[in-house]
Write an enzyme that holds these catalytic residues in place. Sequence first.
Site: not given
Ligand code: THU
Length: 158
Positions: A49, A60
Amino acid sequence: MNAREDTISQLVEAARAARKNGYAPYSRFSVGAAVRLNDGEIIVGANFENASLGLSLCAETVALAAANARGRFADIDAIAVVGGPISRSDSAENENHVITPCGRCRQILNEAQQLADRPIAIYCASTHGAAIVEHSVTALLPFAFGPNDLGINPNRKS
Ligand code: THU
């Protein structure tokens, strides 16, 4: 545990280990992913993030891009995904709760599957419990828009 279960469990454990490296100070929701290549190699990713929030990268996508950076985007057999709140006490998380890839990641998985020209298995596993749910790319993204719609065969080298 049979050999197939062992291979899946190894991939899930790699995703769980990668999840510890998720950089998620904003959502406090950490996700790990692990891609298995056709020679057994495992490549991991963790969510990434930043303060602009909307520009965050999913675990992913990070794992799939890392496979591409190694020249292995066409060689993906499977991916495991594990995600949940950083502090479990933050939520009433069911220990067998699993998450599935977001829409954008599904599109990238579809691209990988088109390139691989064979099904890619998606294992959605819980962070702590024993749950592992297997999905196909086609089930998660039916009627997908893909390279064929652009008249492009990404397998073609020319
Ligand atoms: N996120 C993922 O990395 N993969 C997913 O399949 C769903 C969401 C992350 C994005 C963000 O950093 C956090 O999870 C909350 O949405």
